[in-house]
Design a protein around this motif. Structure first.
Motif, PDB file in Angstrom:
ATOM      1  N   ARG A 143     -26.289   8.661 -26.442  1.00 58.96           N
ATOM      2  CA  ARG A 143     -25.227   8.679 -25.439  1.00 58.96           C
ATOM      3  C   ARG A 143     -24.914   7.284 -24.899  1.00 58.96           C
ATOM      4  NH1 ARG A 143     -26.350   9.412 -19.945  1.00 58.96           N
ATOM      5  NH2 ARG A 143     -28.529   9.112 -19.395  1.00 58.96           N
ATOM      6  N   CYS A 187     -25.670   9.260 -12.665  1.00 56.22           N
ATOM      7  CA  CYS A 187     -25.159  10.568 -13.063  1.00 56.22           C
ATOM      8  C   CYS A 187     -26.351  11.515 -13.262  1.00 56.22           C
ATOM      9  CB  CYS A 187     -24.339  10.451 -14.340  1.00 56.22           C
ATOM     10  SG  CYS A 187     -25.344  10.041 -15.778  1.00 56.22           S
ATOM     11  N   CYS A 190     -28.708  10.481 -16.212  1.00 54.21           N
ATOM     12  CA  CYS A 190     -29.529   9.304 -15.886  1.00 54.21           C
ATOM     13  C   CYS A 190     -30.583   9.657 -14.836  1.00 54.21           C
ATOM     14  CB  CYS A 190     -28.656   8.152 -15.395  1.00 54.21           C
ATOM     15  SG  CYS A 190     -27.727   7.339 -16.715  1.00 54.21           S
ATOM     16  N   CYS A 214     -28.604   3.167 -16.314  1.00 52.49           N
ATOM     17  CA  CYS A 214     -27.214   3.596 -16.190  1.00 52.49           C
ATOM     18  C   CYS A 214     -26.698   3.993 -17.563  1.00 52.49           C
ATOM     19  CB  CYS A 214     -26.354   2.479 -15.615  1.00 52.49           C
ATOM     20  SG  CYS A 214     -26.364   0.981 -16.610  1.00 52.49           S
ATOM     21  N   CYS A 215     -25.477   4.493 -17.599  1.00 47.70           N
ATOM     22  CA  CYS A 215     -24.878   4.912 -18.858  1.00 47.70           C
ATOM     23  C   CYS A 215     -23.360   4.782 -18.725  1.00 47.70           C
ATOM     24  CB  CYS A 215     -25.301   6.343 -19.197  1.00 47.70           C
ATOM     25  SG  CYS A 215     -24.452   7.589 -18.208  1.00 47.70           S
ATOM     26  N   CYS A 222     -21.895   6.484 -15.568  1.00 50.05           N
ATOM     27  CA  CYS A 222     -22.189   6.126 -14.180  1.00 50.05           C
ATOM     28  C   CYS A 222     -22.369   4.636 -13.940  1.00 50.05           C
ATOM     29  CB  CYS A 222     -23.438   6.875 -13.704  1.00 50.05           C
ATOM     30  SG  CYS A 222     -24.940   6.400 -14.580  1.00 50.05           S
TER      31      CYS A 222
HETATM   32 ZN    ZN Z   1     -25.566   7.781 -16.230  1.00 49.00          ZN
END
Ligand code: ZN
Ligand code: ZN
Ligand code: FE
Length: 747
Positions: free
Chosen positions: A119, A156, A159, A177-178, A181
């Motif tokens: 992801r 998020c 996460c 993080c990703c 978010c």
């Molecule tokens: Zn995230």
């Protein structure tokens, strides 16, 4: 049984709590682990064997970024607790915790970055407990997300789940993080659409790209594109100072430079400095990247954004500091936009703020060890461990050029990131704000302050404006030698050879070619280069031909050979400059070794004026024919202190030049002459003092030809030799030396 365990060192923000959690779980131990202001505390309850096993495994299997300095245990009353938990951070009390330096993207994150099923595939801000931003995003301690510049990015759900899962690599990783978010990449001033391909296309077509990195903005161009590199130089007003080059991997670096095992290890390590190494013949790098320089500074990508940009561009890129001329690098977005808009065609930027401006570190390999040139991103704020604790908290204010400051308490000397040349308001603000930030992060309230003797250094003035502290003036070259001693964890006494540009002497003259009998607490000046006038003062620094005029006038009794090219090139001002020197009008005397190298560089036609500090000497070194080993003679005269004649070396240079000897041979003989002279003086001083160890420091020893020959000569003469390995031999190491001296004088 139940025990308390306290762990000190770099143990926060490096995955230590999850590691402890997993270890305790595996051994069936109950209890808890948490961060507090002095590190990590653990309480363990269970059988004796399991607890003993825990204590054995704890340092052995620690996570990669952890540096354990001390583990202490104490018995506790069992509570019957079941299970093992991670407790939230406590903020009260004294802060003894250490903060990790920023660390290059780890292999696990790189795998995910390249995995279309992940992801975070292609996400430029991927990080985990084992890698990513640290020092540059920390606003306060303890190291927890609300006290970093990630505070504006609520995690998020996915996460959050990783963050709270003890089995996950991102368990309690503060910058986690990703794409859903975390920070977002943006190309400002370029075409719309996906920023990375557009940025890469801009680079491939010869554009100048500003890139927001970990500690500030860089300016990038295609490294093989001469026009692009020349454009960047013109827009930055940077004439000759070399640019660093970022390449995708070690193989690409080997195509540009000759790298030994030490250099390769430095290049691929988690600190990711710029590594200076000999440029390979035919290396595909534009001449404008490092004009007149046989060395090239190379580095590997250290953020996911760099990895992606390099991959997308498919070529090496210049990556140089985002500034005009000698200003500090831009790190705030609005400031960068303003200052770099005339230089960059587009900005590859993002919305994760940088809290502390931190330049790239620069280093090199010397005989199997590291020889730092600039200690900054990836190193700071990890402390230099001192052999003996400082009795009271100390601040070293550093020098004027290449400034760092240093705060010390206990066994820790927190040498700051590179602040720069304290000559403008911006840099001075970095200096004062940096000291305040470090005082807060490491809870050091200095009681003793070491500073240079030069009354005009802004760092000296800063020290003198402090209230309620004890000031200790530290002579510049004593600080260099003390820095080398502290760097090596020894206290002396030694013979210290400080060959340098300029430093304020105890007698009010300008020193820089010094032989000191020194320990941390004090020194005696036993010998030095014979003083020479510097006609025009600072003008003589920028115009090495003025030093040639002074040396030639002195070495040839006022009548140097008339057919010398340096004289012909500078006839207009020659007589004025010589007269200034003779009469001592605006011509301070100096024993500087740097100025001697300048004089020889001008006489041989390397250059008459410079565009960056040390340029003449750096280029002179590269002219040398390395096969030549015999040096010019020089005389030692006088007594207490002895004087070493640089004029003798200059006369030999001139004789050979007029006899038609090849300049590379002359350059090599001059270098060998200087190192022979150092050895000869040290032998004389050993006879009178009994000292068998020599410490080498000062910026002139960045010259590897000189350093190598001097170490060989001294070792051949039976001396033990100390060189730097943790802080630079240039003025970036002065603050550590000041701390060492101030602490020794007050213990
Ligand atoms: Zn995230
Ligand atoms: Zn990672
Ligand atoms: Fe210096």
């Amino acid at each position: 049984m139940r025990i308390g365990v306290r762990v000190e060192g770099v143990v926060q923000g490096v995955g230590f709590r999850p590691y402890v959690h997993a270890l305790a779980g595996r051994l069936g131990l109950a209890g808890q682990v948490g961060n507090d202001t002095s590190g990590v505390f653990v309480e363990l309850e269970g059988g004796r064997t399991a607890i003993e096993e825990f204590l054995t495994a704890l340092p052995r299997d620690a996570p990669p970024l952890a540096v354990i300095e001390r583990v202490q245990t104490a018995p506790l009353h069992p509570t019957g607790q079941a299970g093992f938990t991670i407790v939230s951070s406590e903020r009260a009390g004294r802060r003894d915790t250490l903060i990790s330096a920023d660390s290059a993207t780890c292999d696990d994150c790189l795998r995910e970055l390249a995995d279309p099923a992940d992801r975070r595939f292609g996400y430029p801000f991927i990080n985990c407990t084992n890698c990513g931003p640290r020092f540059t995003i920390v606003r306060d301690v303890p190291y927890d997300r609300p006290f970093t510049t990630m505070s504006g990015f609520p995690m998020c759900e996915a996460c959050t789940a990783e963050y709270h899962d003890p089995a996950n690599r991102r368990y309690h990783a503060q910058p986690v993080c990703c794409p859903d978010c975390g920070p977002r990449l943006q190309l400002v001033g370029g075409p719309g659409g996906d920023p990375l391909p557009a940025a890469a296309a801009l680079l491939r077509s010869g554009g100048v790209l500003a890139v927001k990195g970990l500690g500030g903005y860089h300016l990038a161009v295609h490294a093989a594109d001469h026009d692009a590199a020349a454009t960047l130089r013109a827009r930055k007003h940077r004439e000759d100072k070399p640019f660093a080059v970022m390449v995708a991997d070690l193989d690409a670096a080997r195509a540009l430079c000759d790298l030994d095992d030490t250099a390769a290890a430095l290049l691929t390590g988690r600190r990711r400095p710029v590594v200076l190494a000999p440029r390979r013949p035919g290396a595909p790098v534009a001449p404008a990247v490092a004009p007149g320089n046989g060395q090239l500074g190379v580095m590997l990508p250290y953020t996911p954004l760099h990895h992606l940009l390099l991959r997308e561009t498919g070529a090496a890129i210049v990556l140089t500091s985002g500034n005009v001329s000698d200003e500090p690098i831009a790190y705030r977005d609005d400031d960068a936009t303003q200052r770099l808009s005339g230089i960059a065609d587009a900005f590859l930027t993002h919305d994760r703020p940088i809290h502390t401006r931190t330049d790239d570190s620069v280093t090199r390999a010397f005989r199997g060890a590291e020889l730092p040139v600039r200690r900054s991103r990836g190193y700071a704020p990890e402390p230099v461990r001192l052999a003996r604790p400082v009795p009271r908290p100390v601040l070293g204010c550093g020098a004027e050029l290449k400034n760092t400051f240093c705060l010390a308490r206990g066994n820790h000397a927190f040498v700051s990131h590179h602040i720069g040349d304290l000559e403008n308001y911006e840099t001075l603000r970095s200096f004062t704000e940096g000291i305040a930030h470090f005082q807060r992060l490491f809870d050091v309230e200095p009681q003793v302050v070491g500073h240079d003797l030069h009354p005009e250094y802004l760092s000296t003035k800063h020290a003198r404006e402090l209230d309620g502290v004890e000031l200790i003036g530290v002579q510049h070259h004593h600080a260099h030698i003390a820095s080398c001693l502290a760097d090596n964890g020894v206290e002396g006494p030694v013979l210290g050879v400080a060959f340098d540009g300029l430093g304020y002497g105890s007698d009010g003259t300008i020193w820089g070619g010094e032989f000191l009998l020194a320990d941390l607490a004090g020194f005696e000046r036993l010998a030095h280069l014979a003083p020479m006038p510097m006609p025009g003062g600072t003008a003589a620094i920028r115009q090495p031909w003025r030093m040639a005029a002074a040396y030639l006038d002195a070495s040839f009794g006022g009548d140097p050979p008339a057919d010398l090219p340096v004289l012909a090139r500078n006839t207009a001002d020659w007589d004025t400059v010589v007269t200034m020197g003779r009469r001592g009008v605006n011509a301070p005397l100096t024993s500087s070794a740097g100025r001697l190298f300048d004089a020889v560089a001008a006489i041989l036609g390397v250059r008459d004026t410079i565009n960056y500090e040390g340029q003449a000497a750096i280029e002179l070194e590269q002219w040398a024919d390395p096969s030549i080993r015999e040096g010019y003679p020089s005389t030692i005269s006088g007594a207490a202190p002895l004087q070493l004649s640089g004029g003798d070396l200059v006369r030999s240079v001139v004789d050979d030049l007029l006899a038609g000897v090849d300049p590379p041979v002359i350059v090599a003989r001059f270098h060998a002459g200087v190192s022979d002279a150092i050895v000869a003086v040290c032998r004389r001083l050993r006879d009178t003092t009994g000292m068998g160890t020599v410490a080498l420091s000062g910026g002139v020893f960045q010259n590897l030809l000189l350093l190598g020959r001097t170490v060989d000569g001294l070792e051949g003469a039976g001396f033990g030799v100390l060189v730097h390995q943790r802080v630079p031999c240039n003025d970036g190491g002065i603050s550590l030396g000041q701390v060492a001296v101030a602490a020794a004088q007050r213990s």
